[in-house]
Structure formats: C-alpha cells, structure tokens
Design a protein around this motif. Structure first.
Motif, PDB file in Angstrom:
ATOM      1  N   PRO A 129      59.341  70.386  32.832  1.00 12.06           N
ATOM      2  CA  PRO A 129      59.793  71.135  31.652  1.00 12.06           C
ATOM      3  C   PRO A 129      60.636  70.279  30.714  1.00 12.06           C
ATOM      4  O   PRO A 129      61.173  69.228  31.094  1.00 12.06           O
ATOM      5  CB  PRO A 129      60.618  72.287  32.245  1.00 12.06           C
ATOM      6  CG  PRO A 129      60.120  72.426  33.642  1.00 12.06           C
ATOM      7  CD  PRO A 129      59.743  71.051  34.084  1.00 12.06           C
ATOM      8  N   LEU A 130      60.749  70.742  29.485  1.00  9.18           N
ATOM      9  CA  LEU A 130      61.572  70.059  28.501  1.00  9.18           C
ATOM     10  C   LEU A 130      63.037  70.154  28.898  1.00  9.18           C
ATOM     11  O   LEU A 130      63.492  71.158  29.432  1.00  9.18           O
ATOM     12  CB  LEU A 130      61.386  70.698  27.123  1.00  9.18           C
ATOM     13  CG  LEU A 130      59.963  70.731  26.564  1.00  9.18           C
ATOM     14  CD1 LEU A 130      59.945  71.495  25.241  1.00  9.18           C
ATOM     15  CD2 LEU A 130      59.424  69.330  26.381  1.00  9.18           C
ATOM     16  N   GLY A 131      63.772  69.088  28.613  1.00  9.76           N
ATOM     17  CA  GLY A 131      65.189  69.052  28.923  1.00  9.76           C
ATOM     18  C   GLY A 131      65.517  68.355  30.217  1.00  9.76           C
ATOM     19  O   GLY A 131      66.696  68.159  30.527  1.00  9.76           O
ATOM     20  N   THR A 132      64.500  67.973  31.011  1.00 10.88           N
ATOM     21  CA  THR A 132      64.763  67.275  32.272  1.00 10.88           C
ATOM     22  C   THR A 132      64.916  65.772  32.073  1.00 10.88           C
ATOM     23  O   THR A 132      65.670  65.120  32.789  1.00 10.88           O
ATOM     24  CB  THR A 132      63.635  67.549  33.270  1.00 10.88           C
ATOM     25  OG1 THR A 132      62.381  67.165  32.679  1.00 10.88           O
ATOM     26  CG2 THR A 132      63.572  69.033  33.605  1.00 10.88           C
ATOM     27  N   GLY A 133      64.205  65.207  31.101  1.00  3.78           N
ATOM     28  CA  GLY A 133      64.334  63.785  30.783  1.00  3.78           C
ATOM     29  C   GLY A 133      63.695  62.886  31.824  1.00  3.78           C
ATOM     30  O   GLY A 133      63.385  63.282  32.950  1.00  3.78           O
ATOM     31  N   GLY A 134      63.495  61.616  31.415  1.00  6.51           N
ATOM     32  CA  GLY A 134      63.003  60.605  32.343  1.00  6.51           C
ATOM     33  C   GLY A 134      61.543  60.716  32.708  1.00  6.51           C
ATOM     34  O   GLY A 134      61.132  60.222  33.762  1.00  6.51           O
ATOM     35  N   TRP A 135      60.728  61.341  31.867  1.00  7.09           N
ATOM     36  CA  TRP A 135      59.306  61.498  32.181  1.00  7.09           C
ATOM     37  C   TRP A 135      58.487  61.134  30.956  1.00  7.09           C
ATOM     38  O   TRP A 135      58.804  61.524  29.841  1.00  7.09           O
ATOM     39  CB  TRP A 135      59.012  62.929  32.598  1.00  7.09           C
ATOM     40  CG  TRP A 135      57.578  63.176  32.980  1.00  7.09           C
ATOM     41  CD1 TRP A 135      56.572  63.590  32.164  1.00  7.09           C
ATOM     42  CD2 TRP A 135      56.991  62.993  34.262  1.00  7.09           C
ATOM     43  NE1 TRP A 135      55.398  63.689  32.858  1.00  7.09           N
ATOM     44  CE2 TRP A 135      55.625  63.324  34.158  1.00  7.09           C
ATOM     45  CE3 TRP A 135      57.488  62.577  35.496  1.00  7.09           C
ATOM     46  CZ2 TRP A 135      54.765  63.264  35.238  1.00  7.09           C
ATOM     47  CZ3 TRP A 135      56.632  62.516  36.568  1.00  7.09           C
ATOM     48  CH2 TRP A 135      55.283  62.851  36.446  1.00  7.09           C
ATOM     49  N   LEU A 136      57.413  60.401  31.185  1.00  9.03           N
ATOM     50  CA  LEU A 136      56.494  60.039  30.106  1.00  9.03           C
ATOM     51  C   LEU A 136      55.317  60.996  30.138  1.00  9.03           C
ATOM     52  O   LEU A 136      54.502  60.982  31.074  1.00  9.03           O
ATOM     53  CB  LEU A 136      56.011  58.596  30.275  1.00  9.03           C
ATOM     54  CG  LEU A 136      57.067  57.503  30.092  1.00  9.03           C
ATOM     55  CD1 LEU A 136      56.457  56.129  30.341  1.00  9.03           C
ATOM     56  CD2 LEU A 136      57.658  57.564  28.686  1.00  9.03           C
ATOM     57  N   HIS A 137      55.235  61.855  29.127  1.00 10.75           N
ATOM     58  CA  HIS A 137      54.156  62.827  29.061  1.00 10.75           C
ATOM     59  C   HIS A 137      52.860  62.151  28.620  1.00 10.75           C
ATOM     60  O   HIS A 137      52.868  61.113  27.949  1.00 10.75           O
ATOM     61  CB  HIS A 137      54.518  63.940  28.079  1.00 10.75           C
ATOM     62  CG  HIS A 137      55.677  64.778  28.535  1.00 10.75           C
ATOM     63  ND1 HIS A 137      55.530  65.873  29.347  1.00 10.75           N
ATOM     64  CD2 HIS A 137      57.008  64.668  28.277  1.00 10.75           C
ATOM     65  CE1 HIS A 137      56.715  66.409  29.578  1.00 10.75           C
ATOM     66  NE2 HIS A 137      57.631  65.699  28.934  1.00 10.75           N
ATOM     67  N   THR A 138      51.742  62.754  29.002  1.00  8.78           N
ATOM     68  CA  THR A 138      50.427  62.252  28.636  1.00  8.78           C
ATOM     69  C   THR A 138      49.605  63.402  28.070  1.00  8.78           C
ATOM     70  O   THR A 138      49.891  64.574  28.305  1.00  8.78           O
ATOM     71  CB  THR A 138      49.699  61.646  29.846  1.00  8.78           C
ATOM     72  OG1 THR A 138      49.614  62.628  30.883  1.00  8.78           O
ATOM     73  CG2 THR A 138      50.434  60.422  30.359  1.00  8.78           C
ATOM     74  N   SER A 139      48.555  63.040  27.328  1.00  7.62           N
ATOM     75  CA  SER A 139      47.697  64.034  26.682  1.00  7.62           C
ATOM     76  C   SER A 139      46.364  64.128  27.408  1.00  7.62           C
ATOM     77  O   SER A 139      45.904  63.173  28.040  1.00  7.62           O
ATOM     78  CB  SER A 139      47.451  63.670  25.207  1.00  7.62           C
ATOM     79  OG  SER A 139      48.643  63.691  24.472  1.00  7.62           O
ATOM     80  N   GLY A 140      45.764  65.310  27.317  1.00  6.45           N
ATOM     81  CA  GLY A 140      44.435  65.539  27.839  1.00  6.45           C
ATOM     82  C   GLY A 140      43.606  66.271  26.800  1.00  6.45           C
ATOM     83  O   GLY A 140      44.107  66.682  25.753  1.00  6.45           O
ATOM     84  N   THR A 141      42.321  66.450  27.064  1.00  8.07           N
ATOM     85  CA  THR A 141      41.432  67.145  26.130  1.00  8.07           C
ATOM     86  C   THR A 141      40.575  68.147  26.884  1.00  8.07           C
ATOM     87  O   THR A 141      40.285  67.975  28.080  1.00  8.07           O
ATOM     88  CB  THR A 141      40.519  66.164  25.384  1.00  8.07           C
ATOM     89  OG1 THR A 141      39.737  65.431  26.329  1.00  8.07           O
ATOM     90  CG2 THR A 141      41.333  65.213  24.524  1.00  8.07           C
ATOM     91  N   ILE A 142      40.162  69.188  26.173  1.00  8.98           N
ATOM     92  CA  ILE A 142      39.228  70.165  26.705  1.00  8.98           C
ATOM     93  C   ILE A 142      38.314  70.572  25.559  1.00  8.98           C
ATOM     94  O   ILE A 142      38.761  70.738  24.417  1.00  8.98           O
ATOM     95  CB  ILE A 142      39.951  71.380  27.312  1.00  8.98           C
ATOM     96  CG1 ILE A 142      38.951  72.312  27.982  1.00  8.98           C
ATOM     97  CG2 ILE A 142      40.778  72.112  26.271  1.00  8.98           C
ATOM     98  CD1 ILE A 142      39.615  73.410  28.812  1.00  8.98           C
ATOM     99  N   ALA A 143      37.019  70.700  25.848  1.00 14.55           N
ATOM    100  CA  ALA A 143      36.042  71.010  24.808  1.00 14.55           C
ATOM    101  C   ALA A 143      36.235  72.441  24.299  1.00 14.55           C
ATOM    102  O   ALA A 143      36.485  73.368  25.074  1.00 14.55           O
ATOM    103  CB  ALA A 143      34.622  70.827  25.344  1.00 14.55           C
ATOM    104  N   LEU A 144      36.117  72.594  22.976  1.00 15.19           N
ATOM    105  CA  LEU A 144      36.192  73.909  22.337  1.00 15.19           C
ATOM    106  C   LEU A 144      35.078  73.956  21.299  1.00 15.19           C
ATOM    107  O   LEU A 144      35.280  73.683  20.117  1.00 15.19           O
ATOM    108  CB  LEU A 144      37.564  74.124  21.699  1.00 15.19           C
ATOM    109  CG  LEU A 144      37.837  75.535  21.171  1.00 15.19           C
ATOM    110  CD1 LEU A 144      37.957  76.518  22.332  1.00 15.19           C
ATOM    111  CD2 LEU A 144      39.104  75.567  20.334  1.00 15.19           C
TER     112      LEU A 144
END
Length: 631
Positions: free
Chosen positions: A412-427
């Motif tokens: 969750p937001l506010g925890t810090g120290g994490w590198l988020h990544t993106s994904g995709t899904i077909a629409l």
C-alpha cells in the motif's frame, strides 16, 4: 400486607433467624444477660458481661431492638423485625452501634430506596405496595386494584406483558431505557418474581395467621377462605424496580447526535471531494458509484476518478484510505488532488504510484492507502495498470469470459521502500472492466478471495450500460443502506461500434523513413486522409500544418523510428508523431533572428491542446488535438 412475615422468605433470612434463635436459647440456659452495645465497651453497673459464643469468639455486639408482636385487623405488628420496638445503643469513643439488616423490615428497606418500587401479586397483578419514591413519581396508588387500572403507567411503558412473562417463567426480566409518559424521564425496569407465604384461615374468626411473629387479617386481597381456595399462582407476585436513567439516556442521545453530525460532515466532505461528474472519454463509456457505510459505520476514504490525458488516452484511478471519519476523507482528498497533478505529467502507471507513495508518507505516516492507477490507450487496445496493495481489476470479454488482472501488485501507499511495476491487460471492443474497493467483496468470517470470486460470477452475467452494471453488482454482492463499510465501484466499457457509429472513428498511420523527403510525404498523407474523412477545408489545412510541424520537429530533434498517426473520433481530430528519442520538447520564445524554435508555439496556437510523453519502449510521442465542429 405485612412485610415482616413474608420478608422471611428472602434468601438467607431464614438461616440468620435460626442462628439468632439458637444463640438466644444458649444465653437463656446459661442465665446470661444482654450483650454490650459495642465491642470493648463497658457495661453499666449491675449488668452482666457478654458471654463468649460457642466457638470461643466474643458474642455479636450488634444492638437489637426489643418488643412484642401482637396481631390486629390492620395487618401490622411490632417486634424485632418490625422496627416498632425499642433499641438501646451505647457508644464507646468514636464507635457507634449500627442496626443490623435483621432489625429492618422490608417496608423500611424498600421505603428508603431512591428508586421506584412497586409490588403486585396474583394473575391480575393487584397492587400490594408502592414505596414513597413511586408515589412521588406517579402519585398515590390504591392497594388491591389491578395493575392495568391502578398503575396505568406500567401499560404505557409496555411492562404489563413483561409482568406476565415473569410470573409464568419465575425468572427475572429487565427492560432498558423505557420512556415514561410525557418523555420527561427514562427508566430501566427490572421485574423479579416474589413468592408470597400461603395464609391459613382461622377456624373461628376466618382471619389469616402467618408463620412469622405477627398476624394480619388479609384485608384488601380477599378473605381467608378465598385465599385458601385460590391456586398456587395467586400466591406469587412481581417486584417492580424502576431505576431513573434519564441523565444516562440524555448523555447517550447527545453522544449519538454528535456522532451523527460528525458522520454527516464526513459524508459531505467525502462526496464533495469525489468528482461531481465523471469525464467521458471518446472511446470509453464510464460510470461509478459510491455508497457510504450504514449509520452504525463511520465513513471511510474510498475514492475514484477519471482523468483525460489527451491523444485519446484516459487515466482511471480508484483507492481506499485505511481509516474512518473526517481524517480519512481529508487524506483521500489530498491523494486525489495529487493523482490529478501527477497524471498531467503523463507518466507510466508505476511512476505515478511511486510519487504517491512518498506523498502519502508525508501527509500522515500513520495512515496508509491502497490504489490502482490504470491508463487506457485506444490505439493499442490495452489497459496499462499498477497496483499498490489493491484488489485486482476484473475484465469481461465480449463472449462473457471474465479475466482477473495478474500481478504486479506492490504494498500500500505510505509504506515506502518499494519499486512499483506496471502490467497490462487487453481491453478490446465489447469488453467491460471493473475497478472496486474492498467494501464490495470483503465480509466478516469469509476469505476475501471468496468475495472476489462472487464478484466474477456476478460480472459474468451483468449486461447493460456501465451505470446499470454498477447497480447490479452492488445488489448481487448484498450492498445496501445498512452495509457495514463504504463501497466505491467504477465500470468502464470499450464499445463495439458498427454501422454509422463506426464511421465516426478512424485511424491512419504512416511510417516515416529518415531524410528530407519525409516531410513532404507526411504532408501529402495528411492531406489525403483528412479529405477522405470529409473534414471542412479550414480544418484540413490546420491539420496538414500541424502534421508538418510535428514531423519537422521530430526530424530535427528525434531519432528513428518515426511514425505519423492520424485519428478521428466523434468529437476531435488527433495528430501524433512518435520517434526514438526520449527528450520531451518544450515551448520557448524564439528571438526575431532565430530561424527555428517556433514549431511548438505554432502547434499551441492553432490546436485545442497539445502535449508530449515518454513511450514505454523508449522514445517519445508529441501530439495535438482539434475539436470538431458540432453538427
């Protein structure tokens, strides 16, 4: 009613009476006199000292009254238990003799209570006794009359059925916060079953003689012969104890009113921070709903938003601040504002969450939030997303198949120290996607995966517009006005356009090979495409000029591969040029002597809007839009 007689039926009274009898008999046998008034006190001259008890301890120093018991027609008597005898007490220093419980009659005990007490007996609950507090509260009452006549306030408090239950079951019952007639006072009422001693008729006079130390004629409750013939139930009664809880009730009501005001303020703040009207992209149909928790639940920090990024792309976001009340709503408002600001940078989803993560820790380190940020690109037919501890996006294809967006999901937001990544899904065309908060699928005692599976089944059978699907999903998951958590749901559809509607949406693209010949080829391509789309001459000329400037800027500052893309919707014309260089152009003021640097300024002047962004595979895209004239 002689309370001295039936008081002996209370628990423990018979044991104490037996102990007193045995102690008095032992004293009489030994010829001992009275016990001194206080332990350690000196007796008057001529009196005997207290003899020790059988167990070796000093005798009970409690002072008791003396007197005789005589029977009369009024049903009263005098004696050790009636309180009408005489008692002597002696003081030694600061010690004072205190009367024991055995010296007080039941009438004295009940009469001194500040609570309202009434005693009724028989199947009709005839009045046997009311204490002074009851008389002061409701007025004098006639003994012997049925409760529904003599005690109408019990009926108005809804206690008459309770008296029947207590008499039948022999068990105490309590009714809380009953409001008296007029609403001036509130009472907590306890009804306790009481067993009356059976009376025996005198063979000659017909008077009733009890087993205690006094006698009574039983006036007001029937003759002795009638008493003897009545069933056992006639000798049971109910002791009614009314405790005034008006102050407590008023304090509770003030507290509830304060909670209602705080909840209303939180709901008002929450709704004011949510978008009052969702932006409707050209290529998507979007609807969202927010349902606050029931009156017993505090308002949380659920939120959603739709942000038009330009060039046909749309950002969709939904989140949940962990917490309740005004504070959670305020944090939600700050995060929503920050998301809109970061979205204008047209960053990839994971970079937006990375910025939000740091901001959430600065706003309030004690509160965290979950969030999903997604971007829809109609040219690619994809939904790119990043999740910060939020529940997965669900997508239903045109054939009814429901897919769940896979990881990546960060903390969750506010925890810090994490590198988020993106994904995709077909629409693709005809697809429907659902973004939601945990209040929709989370239930006490159930695994949250079961709730998500139930949502998948509901989505598979939901048909209609996004607004209709929102309502159906809420009903299918059991969300109503009394739900114990707030819920936010957003539904988006990619319509499958056919017929005349499909004629309003077109795409055209040209791969630009390097060299000076790329610019004239781009102008010729744009001229032919815009003419085939039957745009007005003025709009065709502006579109060709914009395409020429964008291509020229890319040829001068970008690197291959380059592409020119033209797209029309029912509301706008979009021109976009991509290349392999990731340096974004900036608008600047060109000096009179400069031969270059005016391309972006020309674009900003003739177009409705323009912008640039970095593409996921490297490079950049520069675009501009022209609003189509209303028909």
């Amino acid at each position: 009613m002689n309370f001295t007689r039936w008081s002996a039926r209370f628990p423990g009274t018979q044991r104490r009476a037996a102990a007193r009898t045995e102690h008095a008999a032992a004293q009489a046998k030994r010829g001992e006199g009275a016990v001194p008034a206080a332990r350690g006190g000196r007796a008057d001259p001529g009196t005997e000292r207290a003899a020790p008890a059988a167990d070796g301890h000093p005798a009970d120093p409690t002072v008791r009254g003396t007197g005789t018991a005589t029977g009369g027609g009024s049903g009263t008597g005098t004696g050790p238990g009636s309180g009408n005898g005489t008692a002597t007490a002696r003081r030694t220093g600061a010690l004072t003799a205190v009367p024991s419980l055995d010296e007080l009659s039941v009438r004295e005990v009940l009469g001194r209570l500040p609570a309202l007490v009434a005693l009724v007996h028989g199947p009709e609950h005839r009045v046997a006794y009311v204490n002074d507090a009851y008389t002061a509260g409701f007025g004098a009452r006639t003994p012997g009359a049925p409760a529904h006549e003599s005690l109408p306030e019990l009926g108005e408090l809804g206690l008459l059925p309770l008296l029947d239950q207590v008499q039948r079951s022999g068990k105490s019952r309590t009714a809380k916060n009953r409001t008296a007639p007029g609403g001036a006072h509130s009472y907590t009422v306890t009804c306790t079953p009481v067993e009356f001693p059976r009376a025996k008729p005198h063979p000659s006079t017909g008077t009733s003689t009890g087993t205690g130390t006094s006698t009574s004629t039983g006036t007001g409750t029937g003759t002795a012969a009638e008493a003897a013939s009545e069933p056992e139930a006639h000798h049971t009664g109910v002791l009614i104890h009314l405790a005034d809880v008006t102050d407590h009730t008023e304090a509770v009501e003030r507290l509830r009113a304060s909670e209602r005001r705080q909840r209303e303020a939180a709901v008002t703040l929450q709704r004011s921070l949510l978008p009052q009207e969702l932006e409707q992209p050209d290529d998507l149909r979007v609807a969202a709903t927010y349902q606050p928790g029931g009156t017993e639940a505090a308002v949380g920090g659920d939120w959603y938003d739709v942000i038009t990024l330009g060039a046909g792309r749309t950002a969709l976001v939904i989140g949940d601040v962990m917490g309740r009340g005004v504070r959670a709503a305020a944090v939600m408002g700050q995060l929503r504002t920050a998301v809109r600001a970061y979205a204008r940078l047209d960053l990839p989803p994971h970079e937006v969450l990375q910025l939000l993560d740091g901001l959430a820790a600065e706003i309030d380190a004690s509160q965290i939030a979950t969030c999903v940020y997604a971007v829809h690109d109609p040219n690619e037919g994809l939904l790119a997303y990043a999740s910060a501890g939020h529940l997965p996006i669900l997508v239903r294809d045109e054939d009814g198949t429901v897919r769940r967006a896979a990881d990546p999901t960060g903390p969750p937001l506010g925890t810090g120290g994490w590198l988020h990544t993106s994904g995709t899904i077909a629409l693709g065309p005809g697809s429907t996607a659902v973004l939601y908060t945990d209040g929709l699928v989370e239930r006490r005692g159930e695994d949250i995966d079961e709730g998500v599976a139930a949502l998948e089944r509901a989505l598979a059978g939901a048909q209609g517009t996004p607004a209709v699907i929102c309502d159906r999903l809420m009903r299918a998951l059991g969300v109503d006005a009394d739900h114990d958590d707030d819920v936010a749901v957003m539904v988006l559809q990619q319509p499958a356009r056919t017929g005349a509607d499909a004629e309003l949406f077109h795409n055209a693209a040209l791969e630009l090979l390097g060299g000076i010949e790329a610019a004239p080829r781009a102008r010729a391509f744009a001229q032919g495409v815009l003419a085939s789309w039957r745009f007005p001459v003025e709009l065709c000329d502006l579109g060709v000029l914009a395409a020429s400037e964008l291509v020229a800027n890319s040829l001068q500052h970008g690197t291959p591969p380059m592409r020119l893309r033209l797209r029309r919707t029912d509301r706008r014309l979009i021109i976009e040029v991509t290349d392999g260089d990731d340096h974004l152009p900036r608008r600047r003021r060109a000096e009179p002597g400069d031969e270059t640097g005016r391309g972006i300024s020309i674009i900003a002047t003739i177009a409705s809007s323009w912008g640039s962004r970095r593409t996921p595979g490297g490079g950049k895209a520069v675009w501009c839009e022209f609003a189509l004239p209303d028909k």
